[in-house]
Design a protein around this motif. Structure first.
Motif, PDB file in Angstrom:
ATOM      1  N   PHE A  29      36.685  15.949  49.022  1.00 11.76           N
ATOM      2  CA  PHE A  29      36.039  17.261  49.041  1.00 11.76           C
ATOM      3  C   PHE A  29      37.084  18.367  49.064  1.00 11.76           C
ATOM      4  CE2 PHE A  29      33.927  20.878  51.099  1.00 11.76           C
ATOM      5  CZ  PHE A  29      32.813  20.998  50.274  1.00 11.76           C
ATOM      6  N   GLU A  30      38.089  18.207  49.901  1.00 15.26           N
ATOM      7  CA  GLU A  30      39.140  19.221  50.012  1.00 15.26           C
ATOM      8  C   GLU A  30      39.850  19.427  48.686  1.00 15.26           C
ATOM      9  OE1 GLU A  30      43.475  20.311  51.015  1.00 15.26           O
ATOM     10  OE2 GLU A  30      42.601  18.619  49.913  1.00 15.26           O
ATOM     11  N   ALA A  31      40.008  18.362  47.893  1.00 11.78           N
ATOM     12  CA  ALA A  31      40.674  18.489  46.602  1.00 11.78           C
ATOM     13  C   ALA A  31      39.902  19.427  45.681  1.00 11.78           C
ATOM     14  CB  ALA A  31      40.821  17.113  45.950  1.00 11.78           C
ATOM     15  N   ARG A  32      38.590  19.313  45.675  1.00  8.61           N
ATOM     16  CA  ARG A  32      37.769  20.194  44.842  1.00  8.61           C
ATOM     17  C   ARG A  32      37.867  21.641  45.313  1.00  8.61           C
ATOM     18  NH1 ARG A  32      35.608  15.060  44.926  1.00  8.61           N
ATOM     19  NH2 ARG A  32      34.324  14.386  43.161  1.00  8.61           N
ATOM     20  N   ILE A  33      37.790  21.842  46.623  1.00 10.12           N
ATOM     21  CA  ILE A  33      37.859  23.197  47.157  1.00 10.12           C
ATOM     22  C   ILE A  33      39.242  23.805  46.903  1.00 10.12           C
ATOM     23  CG2 ILE A  33      37.689  24.596  49.235  1.00 10.12           C
ATOM     24  CD1 ILE A  33      35.024  23.427  48.252  1.00 10.12           C
ATOM     25  N   ALA A  34      40.295  23.021  47.095  1.00  9.37           N
ATOM     26  CA  ALA A  34      41.649  23.529  46.884  1.00  9.37           C
ATOM     27  C   ALA A  34      41.866  23.915  45.421  1.00  9.37           C
ATOM     28  CB  ALA A  34      42.674  22.472  47.311  1.00  9.37           C
ATOM     29  N   LEU A  35      41.374  23.111  44.500  1.00  5.62           N
ATOM     30  CA  LEU A  35      41.502  23.442  43.078  1.00  5.62           C
ATOM     31  C   LEU A  35      40.693  24.690  42.735  1.00  5.62           C
ATOM     32  CD1 LEU A  35      41.355  19.872  41.511  1.00  5.62           C
ATOM     33  CD2 LEU A  35      43.330  21.410  41.500  1.00  5.62           C
ATOM     34  N   ALA A  36      39.518  24.829  43.335  1.00  4.19           N
ATOM     35  CA  ALA A  36      38.721  26.035  43.101  1.00  4.19           C
ATOM     36  C   ALA A  36      39.451  27.278  43.598  1.00  4.19           C
ATOM     37  CB  ALA A  36      37.363  25.907  43.787  1.00  4.19           C
ATOM     38  N   HIS A  37      40.107  27.171  44.746  1.00  4.91           N
ATOM     39  CA  HIS A  37      40.856  28.308  45.287  1.00  4.91           C
ATOM     40  C   HIS A  37      42.071  28.638  44.441  1.00  4.91           C
ATOM     41  CE1 HIS A  37      39.120  27.636  49.614  1.00  4.91           C
ATOM     42  NE2 HIS A  37      38.273  28.240  48.805  1.00  4.91           N
ATOM     43  N   ALA A  38      42.647  27.632  43.787  1.00  6.49           N
ATOM     44  CA  ALA A  38      43.860  27.844  42.992  1.00  6.49           C
ATOM     45  C   ALA A  38      43.586  28.262  41.557  1.00  6.49           C
ATOM     46  CB  ALA A  38      44.708  26.570  43.002  1.00  6.49           C
ATOM     47  N   ALA A  39      42.368  28.067  41.079  1.00  6.35           N
ATOM     48  CA  ALA A  39      42.058  28.341  39.669  1.00  6.35           C
ATOM     49  C   ALA A  39      42.220  29.823  39.348  1.00  6.35           C
ATOM     50  CB  ALA A  39      40.644  27.886  39.363  1.00  6.35           C
ATOM     51  N   GLU A  40      42.695  30.091  38.142  1.00  4.74           N
ATOM     52  CA  GLU A  40      42.898  31.461  37.686  1.00  4.74           C
ATOM     53  C   GLU A  40      42.088  31.819  36.449  1.00  4.74           C
ATOM     54  OE1 GLU A  40      47.158  32.522  37.474  1.00  4.74           O
ATOM     55  OE2 GLU A  40      47.525  30.616  38.508  1.00  4.74           O
ATOM     56  N   ARG A  41      41.708  30.830  35.637  1.00  2.00           N
ATOM     57  CA  ARG A  41      41.014  31.102  34.379  1.00  2.00           C
ATOM     58  C   ARG A  41      39.612  30.494  34.327  1.00  2.00           C
ATOM     59  NH1 ARG A  41      44.496  34.272  33.988  1.00  2.00           N
ATOM     60  NH2 ARG A  41      46.041  34.585  32.329  1.00  2.00           N
ATOM     61  N   SER A  42      39.477  29.226  34.717  1.00  5.00           N
ATOM     62  CA  SER A  42      38.180  28.580  34.500  1.00  5.00           C
ATOM     63  C   SER A  42      37.962  27.427  35.466  1.00  5.00           C
ATOM     64  CB  SER A  42      38.075  28.065  33.058  1.00  5.00           C
ATOM     65  OG  SER A  42      39.008  27.027  32.836  1.00  5.00           O
ATOM     66  N   ILE A  43      36.694  27.213  35.779  1.00  3.50           N
ATOM     67  CA  ILE A  43      36.243  26.022  36.504  1.00  3.50           C
ATOM     68  C   ILE A  43      35.009  25.501  35.781  1.00  3.50           C
ATOM     69  CG2 ILE A  43      35.334  25.079  38.658  1.00  3.50           C
ATOM     70  CD1 ILE A  43      36.796  27.326  40.143  1.00  3.50           C
ATOM     71  N   ASP A  44      35.020  24.235  35.398  1.00  2.00           N
ATOM     72  CA  ASP A  44      33.876  23.593  34.752  1.00  2.00           C
ATOM     73  C   ASP A  44      33.415  22.432  35.630  1.00  2.00           C
ATOM     74  OD1 ASP A  44      33.914  25.294  32.535  1.00  2.00           O
ATOM     75  OD2 ASP A  44      35.336  24.026  31.455  1.00  2.00           O
ATOM     76  N   VAL A  45      32.119  22.420  35.945  1.00  2.00           N
ATOM     77  CA  VAL A  45      31.562  21.479  36.913  1.00  2.00           C
ATOM     78  C   VAL A  45      30.343  20.797  36.312  1.00  2.00           C
ATOM     79  CG1 VAL A  45      30.367  21.319  39.131  1.00  2.00           C
ATOM     80  CG2 VAL A  45      32.374  22.791  38.910  1.00  2.00           C
ATOM     81  N   GLN A  46      30.282  19.472  36.417  1.00  2.00           N
ATOM     82  CA  GLN A  46      29.157  18.699  35.884  1.00  2.00           C
ATOM     83  C   GLN A  46      28.800  17.602  36.881  1.00  2.00           C
ATOM     84  OE1 GLN A  46      30.062  16.654  32.215  1.00  2.00           O
ATOM     85  NE2 GLN A  46      27.923  16.206  31.753  1.00  2.00           N
ATOM     86  N   TYR A  47      27.575  17.672  37.451  1.00  2.00           N
ATOM     87  CA  TYR A  47      27.176  16.700  38.461  1.00  2.00           C
ATOM     88  C   TYR A  47      25.707  16.320  38.319  1.00  2.00           C
ATOM     89  CZ  TYR A  47      31.568  17.025  40.923  1.00  2.00           C
ATOM     90  OH  TYR A  47      32.900  16.957  41.233  1.00  2.00           O
ATOM     91  N   TYR A  48      25.424  15.090  38.698  1.00  2.00           N
ATOM     92  CA  TYR A  48      24.042  14.634  38.820  1.00  2.00           C
ATOM     93  C   TYR A  48      23.339  15.352  39.965  1.00  2.00           C
ATOM     94  CZ  TYR A  48      20.203  11.439  40.037  1.00  2.00           C
ATOM     95  OH  TYR A  48      18.983  10.902  40.360  1.00  2.00           O
TER      96      TYR A  48
END
Length: 537
Positions: free
Chosen positions: A86-105
């Motif tokens: 979970f922390e990996a997803r949050i950390a990447l979201a905090h670090a993103a500068e251009r885009s985040i693409d998310v796909q989940y069931y």
């Protein structure tokens, strides 16, 4: 009507059981006279993965982590611990500068789901383009929440293959959308997170408390993988195909238009604050593979990844259009079976729901006939969240044992909280990871269960990784933390009788009957199995 009831089965929805079947009788007339439908004209602006990311920090870290060589290898690391995943997803979201693409069931409306959406909102507030694609089945009752989230600047949210009925529980929505059952039976089961087109997370976890060790005594045992390099561009292309599919509906086209965007945003903010989902939770310093967290590595300026050749397996979104009854196995199942068929020495499979069918049995029969050691770890009746699927698997146990497959069924814990590969967990760990290790070299990881539903009805995605190091890590975790804590199922030969054997210290504990199977449970599952075709388990 009998034929329709026979097919009233969806992953999770099949747990509705007898109560839902009774509701069918009460709601049948209403359904015939009041059939809801989806909007006919929907605007879906086409968009694709951002390519203007070369100067972002995440792109620089990804480039540093992946060797630049002619083999086009990618970089990967496993995420076995729920809190670190979970922390990996949050950390990447905090670090993103251009885009985040998310796909989940599923993105659950719980503390983890709200914290996840809040992190995406924070990124959008910095100017990051956020695209979220979620399957509609488990989004029951979330239209207002998701519409408020999507009312933010730089945020888009689409629901995949939506049910025409928007209100009520999952079971109720399925019941009153049954006039479109052949369509709504097919679900997008994919799990994918991409930040700045540079790092991606793929695996078995949805977004919800029970996937990250946060739901008290009951948590899923799961596995994800973080990746960088060429594989991320392939995964981004898969996301774009789904995002631009005609089956992806913007939430604005489905949710009730009673609230203004400003009101929706305020309601979303209030909902998140009320859930206390804005603060960072503590994360274990080292995971079971002695890896520090992704967030700590991002902060330190170096993400440790293993170089490996990777192949992406992905079902196309058009799988939703095809006739389930006539459909062959999807590309992800085809790739999984081909991997097992190529085995020379051993195959280790972890699948929470294992309903193999004739074709998978044939592949395993050929493997064991060629002296390949085949082992399967799945849930026991005590640990499964899908008892009807377990009943479907149970039909194959004798055949699997007769061909030489070693069967292990995960036992419930002893009640004391302890540390395992998925992080701290208490009295009940449920296997949810979808993994295969072949010849100690090849690793398969993704969203696909080894059952007919994943093969024919759901869309799935995964990776096949050529890495003895990563394959060895997965095999070690499965054997150390899970196989050792499982019943081994043995055949007594005569009369197809089975034993369930566990270790009690130095002594074997032998169960002559299936643990946790009462006569009432057996009767109920037997009756339901007569109504539900194996294709839908």
């Amino acid at each position: 009507m009998t034929a329709w009831i026979k097919h009233l089965s969806l992953r999770r929805v099949r747990a509705m059981g007898i109560a839902t079947l009774a509701l069918v009788l009460l709601g049948w007339c209403a359904m015939l006279t009041a059939c809801a439908s989806l909007p006919a004209e929907v605007e879906r602006p086409v968009s694709v993965a951002r390519t203007d990311v070369d100067h972002t920090r995440l792109a620089a870290l990804a480039a540093e982590a992946v060797p630049a060589d002619a083999s086009r290898r990618s970089g990967l690391r496993l995420l076995p611990a729920g809190d670190q995943a979970f922390e990996a997803r949050i950390a990447l979201a905090h670090a993103a500068e251009r885009s985040i693409d998310v796909q989940y069931y599923q993105i659950a409306d719980d503390a983890s789901g709200r914290e996840f959406l809040a992190a995406l909102c924070e990124a959008a507030g910095r100017g990051v383009r956020v695209r979220v694609l979620v399957d509609d089945l488990q989004a029951a009752g979330q239209d207002a929440l998701l519409a408020g989230f999507a009312a933010r600047p730089n945020v888009e949210l689409r629901l995949f293959n939506p049910l025409p009925v928007r209100e009520g529980s999952v079971g109720g929505r399925v019941l009153f959308s049954a006039h479109e059952f052949s369509r709504i039976n097919r679900r997008m089961h994919n799990k994918l997170f991409i930040a700045d087109s540079s790092f991606a997370i793929i695996g078995g976890r949805n977004i919800g408390d029970d996937y990250f060790g946060r739901s008290g005594p009951v948590n899923f045992i799961d596995m994800d993988v973080l990746s960088a390099g060429p594989v991320v561009h392939e995964l981004a292309a898969v996301f774009d195909a789904y995002w631009n599919s005609r089956h992806a509906y913007p939430i604005e086209a489905l949710a009730s238009p009673t609230a203004t965007p400003a009101t929706g945003r305020r309601n979303f903010d209030d909902h998140v604050r009320a859930a206390g989902a804005t603060g960072r939770r503590p994360v274990t310093a080292r995971d079971p593979l002695d890896q520090s967290s992704v967030g700590d590595q991002l902060a330190a300026g170096h993400v440790a990844l293993h170089p490996a050749a990777v192949r992406v397996l992905a079902d196309p979104p058009r799988k939703i259009d095809e006739d389930t009854a006539a459909q062959a196995d999807g590309p992800v199942m085809e790739g999984q079976l081909a991997l097992m068929q190529a085995a020379h020495s051993d195959v280790l499979i972890a699948s929470p729901y294992f309903v193999p069918g004739r074709r998978t049995l044939d592949v395993l029969q050929r493997a064991t006939g060629e002296q390949v050691r085949v082992s399967l770890i799945t849930n026991s009746l005590a640990t499964t969240d899908e008892p009807l699927a377990h009943f479907g698997y149970a039909r194959y146990r004798t055949a699997l044992l007769d061909m030489g497959v070693a069967l292990y069924e995960l036992m419930p814990d002893d009640g004391d909280a302890h540390e395992a590969a998925d992080g701290p967990r208490g009295s009940l760990g449920r296997l949810h990871a979808k993994l295969a290790v072949v010849d100690g070299r090849w690793l398969s990881i993704g969203s696909m269960n080894m059952d007919r539903r994943s093969a024919h009805s759901n869309t799935e995605m995964g990776l096949v990784v050529d890495s003895a190091e990563l394959a060895g890590q997965v095999a070690s975790l499965l054997q150390r933390d899970h196989q050792a804590q499982s019943y081994q199922v043995r055949s007594l030969g005569a009369g197809n009788r089975l034993q369930w054997v566990s270790q009690g210290g130095a002594q074997e504990i032998v169960h002559q009957a299936e643990p946790s199977l009462t006569w009432g449970t057996r009767l109920r599952l037997s009756l339901l199995s007569r109504l539900i075709d194996e294709e839908f388990l």
